[in-house]
Design a protein around this motif. Structure first.
Motif, PDB file in Angstrom:
ATOM      1  N   GLY A   1      -3.395  14.695  -1.610  1.00 24.08           N
ATOM      2  CA  GLY A   1      -2.283  14.514  -2.682  1.00 24.08           C
ATOM      3  C   GLY A   1      -1.211  13.983  -1.926  1.00 24.08           C
ATOM      4  N   PHE A   2      -0.184  13.250  -2.833  1.00 18.60           N
ATOM      5  CA  PHE A   2       0.976  12.929  -1.970  1.00 18.60           C
ATOM      6  C   PHE A   2       1.846  13.617  -1.445  1.00 18.60           C
ATOM      7  CE2 PHE A   2       5.596  12.139  -2.440  1.00 18.60           C
ATOM      8  CZ  PHE A   2       5.782  10.963  -1.816  1.00 18.60           C
ATOM      9  N   PHE A   3       2.125  14.916  -1.682  1.00 17.33           N
ATOM     10  CA  PHE A   3       3.275  15.604  -0.912  1.00 17.33           C
ATOM     11  C   PHE A   3       2.550  16.094   0.167  1.00 17.33           C
ATOM     12  CE2 PHE A   3       5.587  15.893  -4.937  1.00 17.33           C
ATOM     13  CZ  PHE A   3       6.942  15.599  -4.582  1.00 17.33           C
ATOM     14  N   ASN A   4       1.072  16.466   0.287  1.00 16.68           N
ATOM     15  CA  ASN A   4       0.478  16.836   1.459  1.00 16.68           C
ATOM     16  C   ASN A   4       0.209  15.857   2.519  1.00 16.68           C
ATOM     17  OD1 ASN A   4       0.184  19.604   0.956  1.00 16.68           O
ATOM     18  ND2 ASN A   4      -1.798  19.124  -0.409  1.00 16.68           N
ATOM     19  N   THR A   5       0.087  14.731   2.046  1.00 18.02           N
ATOM     20  CA  THR A   5      -0.142  13.527   2.882  1.00 18.02           C
ATOM     21  C   THR A   5       1.088  13.183   3.715  1.00 18.02           C
ATOM     22  OG1 THR A   5      -2.039  12.702   1.461  1.00 18.02           O
ATOM     23  CG2 THR A   5      -0.927  11.151   3.049  1.00 18.02           C
ATOM     24  N   PHE A   6       2.328  12.932   2.975  1.00 23.95           N
ATOM     25  CA  PHE A   6       3.420  12.391   3.347  1.00 23.95           C
ATOM     26  C   PHE A   6       4.290  13.511   3.896  1.00 23.95           C
ATOM     27  CE2 PHE A   6       2.119   8.753   1.355  1.00 23.95           C
ATOM     28  CZ  PHE A   6       2.588   7.664   2.227  1.00 23.95           C
ATOM     29  N   GLN A   7       4.388  14.658   3.559  1.00 27.67           N
ATOM     30  CA  GLN A   7       5.281  15.801   3.955  1.00 27.67           C
ATOM     31  C   GLN A   7       4.657  16.828   5.111  1.00 27.67           C
ATOM     32  OE1 GLN A   7       7.143  17.838   0.445  1.00 27.67           O
ATOM     33  NE2 GLN A   7       8.653  15.917   0.420  1.00 27.67           N
ATOM     34  N   SER A   8       3.339  16.882   5.026  1.00 27.49           N
ATOM     35  CA  SER A   8       2.745  17.630   5.958  1.00 27.49           C
ATOM     36  C   SER A   8       1.687  17.055   7.035  1.00 27.49           C
ATOM     37  CB  SER A   8       1.782  18.861   5.216  1.00 27.49           C
ATOM     38  OG  SER A   8       2.677  19.552   4.322  1.00 27.49           O
TER      39      SER A   8
ATOM     40  N   GLY B   1       3.867  19.127  -9.886  1.00 25.29           N
ATOM     41  CA  GLY B   1       3.687  19.187 -11.155  1.00 25.29           C
ATOM     42  C   GLY B   1       3.866  20.681 -11.482  1.00 25.29           C
ATOM     43  N   VAL B   2       3.826  21.200 -12.869  1.00 24.41           N
ATOM     44  CA  VAL B   2       4.133  22.725 -13.174  1.00 24.41           C
ATOM     45  C   VAL B   2       2.991  23.415 -12.765  1.00 24.41           C
ATOM     46  CG1 VAL B   2       4.493  24.106 -15.058  1.00 24.41           C
ATOM     47  CG2 VAL B   2       5.402  22.016 -15.261  1.00 24.41           C
ATOM     48  N   GLY B   3       3.465  24.648 -12.302  1.00 25.74           N
ATOM     49  CA  GLY B   3       2.320  25.777 -11.796  1.00 25.74           C
ATOM     50  C   GLY B   3       1.256  26.071 -12.853  1.00 25.74           C
ATOM     51  N   ALA B   4       0.309  26.823 -12.699  1.00 26.07           N
ATOM     52  CA  ALA B   4      -0.631  27.259 -13.620  1.00 26.07           C
ATOM     53  C   ALA B   4      -1.190  28.695 -13.118  1.00 26.07           C
ATOM     54  CB  ALA B   4      -1.693  26.224 -13.637  1.00 26.07           C
ATOM     55  N   MET B   5      -1.448  29.362 -14.416  1.00 30.89           N
ATOM     56  CA  MET B   5      -1.948  30.822 -14.263  1.00 30.89           C
ATOM     57  C   MET B   5      -3.649  30.424 -14.517  1.00 30.89           C
ATOM     58  SD  MET B   5       0.266  33.109 -12.917  1.00 30.89           S
ATOM     59  CE  MET B   5      -0.692  34.481 -13.406  1.00 30.89           C
ATOM     60  N   SER B   6      -4.549  31.121 -14.284  1.00 22.04           N
ATOM     61  CA  SER B   6      -5.862  31.036 -14.484  1.00 22.04           C
ATOM     62  C   SER B   6      -6.506  32.553 -14.601  1.00 22.04           C
ATOM     63  CB  SER B   6      -6.659  30.397 -13.618  1.00 22.04           C
ATOM     64  OG  SER B   6      -6.144  28.949 -13.558  1.00 22.04           O
ATOM     65  N   ILE B   7      -7.040  32.812 -15.916  1.00 22.50           N
ATOM     66  CA  ILE B   7      -7.773  34.247 -16.035  1.00 22.50           C
ATOM     67  C   ILE B   7      -9.250  34.243 -16.022  1.00 22.50           C
ATOM     68  CG2 ILE B   7      -7.635  36.307 -17.391  1.00 22.50           C
ATOM     69  CD1 ILE B   7      -4.584  34.153 -17.705  1.00 22.50           C
ATOM     70  N   PHE B   8      -9.975  34.665 -15.365  1.00 24.72           N
ATOM     71  CA  PHE B   8     -11.543  34.447 -15.495  1.00 24.72           C
ATOM     72  C   PHE B   8     -11.768  35.705 -16.041  1.00 24.72           C
ATOM     73  CE2 PHE B   8      -9.908  31.975 -11.969  1.00 24.72           C
ATOM     74  CZ  PHE B   8     -10.101  30.644 -12.138  1.00 24.72           C
ATOM     75  N   VAL B   9     -12.930  35.878 -17.187  1.00 25.31           N
ATOM     76  CA  VAL B   9     -13.308  36.910 -17.788  1.00 25.31           C
ATOM     77  C   VAL B   9     -14.645  36.969 -17.758  1.00 25.31           C
ATOM     78  CG1 VAL B   9     -12.885  38.591 -19.718  1.00 25.31           C
ATOM     79  CG2 VAL B   9     -10.935  37.199 -18.888  1.00 25.31           C
ATOM     80  N   GLY B  10     -15.447  37.843 -17.270  1.00 24.53           N
ATOM     81  CA  GLY B  10     -16.683  38.223 -17.481  1.00 24.53           C
ATOM     82  C   GLY B  10     -17.251  39.009 -18.539  1.00 24.53           C
TER      83      GLY B  10
ATOM     84  N   ASN C   1      -3.570  28.909  -6.322  1.00 29.00           N
ATOM     85  CA  ASN C   1      -3.714  27.567  -6.354  1.00 29.00           C
ATOM     86  C   ASN C   1      -3.472  26.920  -5.095  1.00 29.00           C
ATOM     87  OD1 ASN C   1      -4.449  27.736  -9.214  1.00 29.00           O
ATOM     88  ND2 ASN C   1      -2.608  27.351  -9.837  1.00 29.00           N
ATOM     89  N   LYS C   2      -2.435  27.307  -4.455  1.00 28.90           N
ATOM     90  CA  LYS C   2      -1.947  26.778  -3.059  1.00 28.90           C
ATOM     91  C   LYS C   2      -3.112  27.262  -1.916  1.00 28.90           C
ATOM     92  CE  LYS C   2       1.409  26.411   0.294  1.00 28.90           C
ATOM     93  NZ  LYS C   2       2.844  26.428   0.743  1.00 28.90           N
ATOM     94  N   TYR C   3      -3.515  28.357  -2.381  1.00 30.27           N
ATOM     95  CA  TYR C   3      -4.542  28.923  -1.031  1.00 30.27           C
ATOM     96  C   TYR C   3      -5.696  28.008  -1.374  1.00 30.27           C
ATOM     97  CZ  TYR C   3      -7.583  31.745   1.511  1.00 30.27           C
ATOM     98  OH  TYR C   3      -8.391  32.146   2.431  1.00 30.27           O
ATOM     99  N   TYR C   4      -6.336  28.226  -2.468  1.00 26.49           N
ATOM    100  CA  TYR C   4      -7.462  27.611  -2.678  1.00 26.49           C
ATOM    101  C   TYR C   4      -7.585  26.125  -2.933  1.00 26.49           C
ATOM    102  CZ  TYR C   4      -9.260  32.481  -2.864  1.00 26.49           C
ATOM    103  OH  TYR C   4      -9.644  33.518  -3.018  1.00 26.49           O
ATOM    104  N   LEU C   5      -6.560  25.438  -3.746  1.00 30.10           N
ATOM    105  CA  LEU C   5      -6.625  23.816  -3.862  1.00 30.10           C
ATOM    106  C   LEU C   5      -5.725  23.233  -3.109  1.00 30.10           C
ATOM    107  CD1 LEU C   5      -6.479  24.291  -7.735  1.00 30.10           C
ATOM    108  CD2 LEU C   5      -8.420  24.138  -6.479  1.00 30.10           C
ATOM    109  N   GLY C   6      -4.975  23.726  -2.195  1.00 32.67           N
ATOM    110  CA  GLY C   6      -4.009  23.190  -1.353  1.00 32.67           C
ATOM    111  C   GLY C   6      -2.935  22.640  -2.125  1.00 32.67           C
ATOM    112  N   SER C   7      -2.435  23.157  -3.283  1.00 34.82           N
ATOM    113  CA  SER C   7      -1.624  22.363  -4.025  1.00 34.82           C
ATOM    114  C   SER C   7      -0.166  22.949  -3.635  1.00 34.82           C
ATOM    115  CB  SER C   7      -1.621  22.547  -5.473  1.00 34.82           C
ATOM    116  OG  SER C   7      -2.071  23.957  -5.723  1.00 34.82           O
ATOM    117  N   PRO C   8       0.909  22.063  -3.304  1.00 32.91           N
ATOM    118  CA  PRO C   8       1.999  22.970  -2.420  1.00 32.91           C
ATOM    119  C   PRO C   8       2.972  23.756  -3.504  1.00 32.91           C
ATOM    120  CG  PRO C   8       1.804  20.405  -1.852  1.00 32.91           C
ATOM    121  CD  PRO C   8       0.850  20.616  -2.858  1.00 32.91           C
TER     122      PRO C   8
END
Length: 561
Positions: free
Chosen positions: A306-313, A337-346, A477-484
């Motif tokens: 991603g742009f921010f990870n590449t150029f800022q980190s 981009g805007v953050g997101a919440m995800s709910i996983f239900v079994g 998302n930041k931990y698993y996807l690396g999204s800043p």
């Protein structure tokens, strides 16, 4: 002499055409010079390389590739499109697709018994007819909307070409306004979805139904680029599909193609730095390991971080300072981009037991789509749960997959996604996963429980069927996807980002020699956007037009069939 006078008179009376011809000649000249230089690389689309589909691999020990969050639906897979040929090619024909039931989306506006339902159908005429059936008095607005869909589709080449020709050339065309002689794309990309909706109709209900899927790229209608929105609708317009075996099948079948070509895919190998020579050329990456950092050298580095990870980190700060991106970030032309919440239900019960369908539901509390979204994202953390979440995306992935029941009999899954403000969770970004504390758990779980309570209003029979419940926050998302900033779609898809200046700079080839970018941030979000971003990157590295090569391969396959 008479002929000369006639030609001159014609030129005076047709200035626009003259300018267009001159610009076309200049464009071809510049492009030819740009494409010359390094030798042209090998054509990876020289011939079809797909093999007959093999049986689905269900042994989890062999797969070792469980993904909770993934693809919900993909367009362009029902027919012999360029995109299908591309994906078949890079997965050796092993990735199979099943059509999602029609209607593939249902828009729900309002609450409880008063909620209005609007089904969205795929197909050449079905989509438009579904709108006309619900809004017969809005035929003029709907006709105009479909005219705009057609026009933006025809102008899409202007988006891609700006990422290939020199930046100074696009800057010149944009600053003089001459760019509009080449393409109409920027006439549409520089307008927000809300602006166009307000121009088409004052019917708030129709506006919401037309703009409903903005959650697929994350930018609120007041900010989202109308051209980007049309790209999404055009992508889905003729029906959507789902990968047989689930979203994890995509990576599972791409990896063997990479390894077959001599590559290697590593996991749990965090890149902490892009290595640069004193001359400024990239020559490798540094992988952080607890046992000691490891440097991997390569002649070409391609960043999908991603742009921010590449150029800022990953790069030294002075690279960002010299890149021309810094003022664009400061101004907000390029932003997270805007953050997101995800709910996983079994769920306990099969698709038949629970009467589940393989389509998606987009649920809005009101038809004032812009205001309810902005108000929610702008809330303080204390007021997050003051009332209902205004937007929910609800899907039952297990109901889409024809192989699910044979692998997990008597079980089903539900996925719920909504937008979230990164600031609500930012203070926990450096805490250990699964150990962020009671306050964090209470906040994210409270949002998840509120979302599920709203889901149960649509599907009350699922109330006592929950077997598993997990909530992912922007910090997840930041931990698993690396999204800043907890985003899932990369850079925000605003009209500013899709202006000519940002478009031409968010390209595969960076100012750092031997360093390229790929993925969502150099084109657009989602599986298709990231995949075509990869095609742009490969084109830049190989110095050849792979879009043309891909199109030629499709023609060859169609001819042979």
């Amino acid at each position: 002499m008479e002929l000369t006078r006639s030609v001159y008179a014609w030129m005076v009376s047709n200035p626009s055409l003259v300018v267009a011809v001159l610009l076309a000649v200049l464009f071809i000249t510049v492009l030819a010079k740009f494409m010359s230089g390094p030798p042209v690389g090998k054509n990876p689309f020289a011939k079809a390389t797909t093999s007959p589909p093999q049986p689905l691999v269900t042994d989890q020990a062999k797969r070792n590739n469980v993904l909770k969050q993934g693809i919900h639906y993909i367009g362009g897979m029902r027919n012999l499109t360029n995109f299908k040929v591309y994906i078949d090619h890079i997965t050796d024909g092993q990735l199979q697709w099943t059509g999602v039931v029609e209607p593939y989306d249902t828009v729900v506006i309002g609450d409880n018994e008063k909620a209005r339902h609007y089904p969205m159908y795929g197909g050449k005429d079905e989509f438009k007819q579904s709108l006309l059936d619900k809004f017969p008095q809005e035929k003029k607005a709907i006709d105009k909307y479909f005219d705009l869909l057609k026009a933006t589709r025809a102008s899409a080449l202007g988006h891609v070409m700006a990422k290939i020709v020199p930046t100074w050339w696009i800057d010149f065309l944009a600053s003089t306004g001459l760019i509009h002689y080449f393409t109409n794309y920027y006439k549409y990309s520089q307008r927000s979805v809300s602006d166009v909706m307000n121009e088409l109709t004052d019917n708030k209900e129709l506006q919401t139904v037309i703009a409903y899927s903005f959650g697929d790229y994350g930018s609120p209608p007041s900010e989202g680029s109308f051209a980007m929105h049309c790209d999404l609708i055009n992508h889905m317009r003729y029906g959507v599909s789902y990968p047989v075996g689930g979203a994890s099948e995509i990576a599972f079948h791409i990896i063997p193609s990479i390894e077959k070509a001599g590559g290697k895919v590593l996991v749990r190998a965090q890149v902490s730095q892009i290595l640069l020579e004193d001359s400024g050329k990239a020559f490798g990456v540094r992988v952080h390991k607890s046992s000691g950092d490891v440097d991997i050298h390569a002649p070409i580095i391609i960043s999908d971080a991603g742009f921010f990870n590449t150029f800022q980190s990953l790069l030294p700060p002075q690279i960002m300072d010299k890149s021309g991106f810094k003022p664009m970030v400061k101004k907000g032309t390029i932003k997270h981009g805007v953050g997101a919440m995800s709910i996983f239900v079994g769920l306990k019960g099969s698709k038949e037991d629970l009467a589940l369908e393989g389509r998606n539901w987009w649920v809005y509390t009101s038809n004032d789509i812009t205001n309810i979204t902005e108000e929610y994202i702008g809330r303080s953390v204390e007021n997050v749960l003051k009332d209902d979440i205004p937007l929910l995306f609800i899907s039952f992935p297990s109901a889409k997959d024809p192989t699910w029941e044979q692998r997990y009999p008597g079980k089903s899954t539900c996925a719920v996604v909504t937008l979230a403000n990164w600031e609500w969770f930012k203070k926990w970004e450096n805490e250990r996963v699964m150990k962020r504390g009671e306050e964090y758990d209470k906040l994210k779980n409270s949002i998840g429980e509120r979302a599920w309570a709203q889901v149960l209003r649509l599907f009350p029979h699922l109330k006592d069927k929950v077997d598993y419940f997990e909530v992912g926050s922007p910090v997840s998302n930041k931990y698993y996807l690396g999204s800043p900033a907890g985003e899932i779609y990369g850079l925000d898809h605003t009209k500013e980002r899709f202006g000519p200046k940002a478009v031409t700079r968010l390209r595969a080839q960076t100012m750092v020699p031997n360093l390229y970018m790929t993925g969502q941030d150099i084109l657009s979000c989602g599986f298709a956007g990231a995949a075509y971003g990869g095609l742009l990157s490969a084109s830049a590295v190989l110095n050849r037009n792979l879009f043309k090569d891909l199109s030629q391969l499709k023609k060859t396959i169609a001819k042979n069939k």
